[in-house]
Design an enzyme around this catalytic site. Structure first.
Site, PDB file in Angstrom:
ATOM      1  N   GLY A 212      36.461  39.360  36.805  1.00 24.37           N
ATOM      2  CA  GLY A 212      37.864  39.717  37.035  1.00 24.37           C
ATOM      3  C   GLY A 212      38.214  40.055  38.807  1.00 24.37           C
ATOM      4  CG  ASN A 213      41.920  39.534  39.976  1.00 26.49           C
ATOM      5  OD1 ASN A 213      42.913  40.178  39.828  1.00 26.49           O
ATOM      6  ND2 ASN A 213      41.896  38.385  39.631  1.00 26.49           N
ATOM      7  CE  LYS A 214      39.284  47.081  44.054  1.00 26.58           C
ATOM      8  NZ  LYS A 214      39.399  47.829  45.364  1.00 26.58           N
ATOM      9  CB  SER A 215      45.866  41.340  39.966  1.00 26.19           C
ATOM     10  OG  SER A 215      47.203  41.134  39.269  1.00 26.19           O
ATOM     11  CB  ALA A 278      45.436  38.145  41.031  1.00 28.51           C
TER      12      ALA A 278
END
Ligand code: CTP
Length: 405
Positions: A212-215, A278
């Protein structure tokens, strides 16, 4: 809905037994996001204490013209000028008569006559007082003067019998204000379909793990709310778990592939598409169908990643001339050069660029500073502001670009 957010509502409470309902009304107005200044007549303070309203509204209640408030000798003018909407609820026969005649002999009537903002009255009185020709004449005069009347309801009166004269329900009063604001706020996006994507996608590794990512999704949600407030029909395709905005259609997704399918379903009918998500650029090549176990004899795990489809670039290719496509870019260096290239490569009409090397702004922050890049136009840097304000500014630029009033 949502139109009362940050609006300055001055609530005039006058001397009717229905004054106790104004406490609930104050709560509802505040819940809808309004700032509430209460003004009371002397008779109203016999029914409910100013302290009740002061506590609910978190503002001192104006009851008296002549007790000089520290630093503000002309408090009634200050309140009148501060007002976006004046609401008299409950409105007695007496205040209706005073308003119709232009009398100004106490704090409430003086502040009302000094107010240029739209005025609402919600009458509450005995049914014979309401039916009295003098009252009806005053109400007619007020309507002719542009005052909006929220009619009293039929129902059980404090006198112990039924009749007309009962204060409209607080929720009905709030709805009347919302509807008025809705009709009187410019809505350049009325009739337009806006598609927004938001959140960071999650690419499954196995049934319990993902890449995943931090968005946070906050920017996309702010765009969805701003588009709705400008009158658009909004579909929000989201992989974030934030509160769904009112009157926005939510399509929940998890992965880039799901987001792509959903976007392709709605894109054809969309006038304006805002790709704020994102989207993960890579996903695990295959999803393991069971939870991966630790092996005692190995200290590493190889994860083979493959590219996901570039959704924005795909839309850029299939876009019709009457469709507007906006993308986002996160850059750490050579922002303008990189984004200008991206604008052309992805076939977008506008790109909102974030300088992610700027430590004052972050993925999870509520504020942001962005630069807008359009085709054949100079880049424009917007001032640092909340994501809600930035979202509104972005959409106003889109409207400008599309020549929507
Ligand atoms: N985007 C997309 N599909 C992807 C990746 C990104 O639609 N698979 C969209 C995003 O929603 C965003 C824009 O493309 O609107 C971001 O473009 P991208 O090329 O990913 O830019 P950066 O995130 O800045 O990444 P890079 O470092 O690769 O330039």
């Amino acid at each position: 809905m949502g139109m009362l957010k940050d609006k300055h509502v001055t609530l005039y409470v006058t001397g009717s037994i229905a004054a106790y309902k104004s406490a609930l009304l104050t709560r509802l107005l505040i819940k809808a996001g309004a700032q509430v200044q209460v003004v009371m007549t002397a008779a109203a303070t016999d029914f409910v204490t100013p302290l009740t309203f002061q506590t609910l509204s978190k503002r001192p209640v104006l009851t008296d013209l002549f007790t000089a408030t520290e630093g503000d000798p002309i408090k009634h003018i200050t309140v009148a000028d501060w007002t976006d909407i004046a609401l008299v609820a409950p409105a007695t026969a007496n205040i209706l008569a005073k308003m119709a005649q232009g009398l100004a002999d106490d704090a409430a009537s003086s502040t009302l006559i000094a107010t240029a903002a739209p005025k609402f009255v919600a009458p509450a009185m005995n049914k014979n007082m309401w039916a009295n020709p003098a009252t009806q004449r005053n109400v007619q005069q007020l309507r002719a003067d542009g005052v909006l009347v929220i009619d009293p309801a039929e129902g059980f009166l404090a006198e112990g019998y039924s009749g007309s004269g009962r204060l409209a329900e607080p929720a009905t009063i709030v709805a009347a204000l919302e509807a008025y604001l809705q009709d009187h706020t410019p809505q350049p996006l009325r009739g337009k379909q806006v598609l927004v994507t938001a959140g960071g996608t999650r690419e499954a590794i196995d049934p319990v793990r993902y890449v995943g990512n931090k968005s946070s999704g906050k920017m996309g949600y702010a765009l969805a709310r701003a588009a709705r407030d400008l009158g658009a029909e909004v579909t929000l395709i989201s992989s974030a778990s934030l509160t769904t905005p009112h009157n926005v259609d939510l399509v929940p997704v998890v992965s880039a592939a799901e987001m792509e399918t959903a976007v392709n379903t709605y894109f054809g009918a969309s006038d304006i598409t805002l790709m704020a998500a994102a989207v993960a650029d890579f996903r695990p090549e295959a999803i393991v169908d069971h939870k991966i176990k630790k092996q005692d004899d190995t200290s590493t795990l190889d994860l083979h990643l493959v590219r996901t489809p570039d959704i924005l670039a795909g839309l850029g290719k299939q876009k019709r001339a009457d469709q507007f496509l906006l993308g986002f870019a996160a850059e750490t260096n050579d922002l303008l050069q990189n984004v200008q290239k991206k604008l052309v490569a992805k076939g977008a009409d506008m790109i909102v660029a974030n300088d992610v090397s700027d430590t004052a702004i972050g993925f999870n922050s509520d504020a942001n500073r962005v630069t807008l890049l359009k085709r054949d136009a100079e880049p424009e840097q917007l001032a640092m502001a909340s994501k809600d304000e930035i979202a509104r500014e972005i959409l106003l630029r889109v409207c400008q670009q599309l020549h929507l009033a």
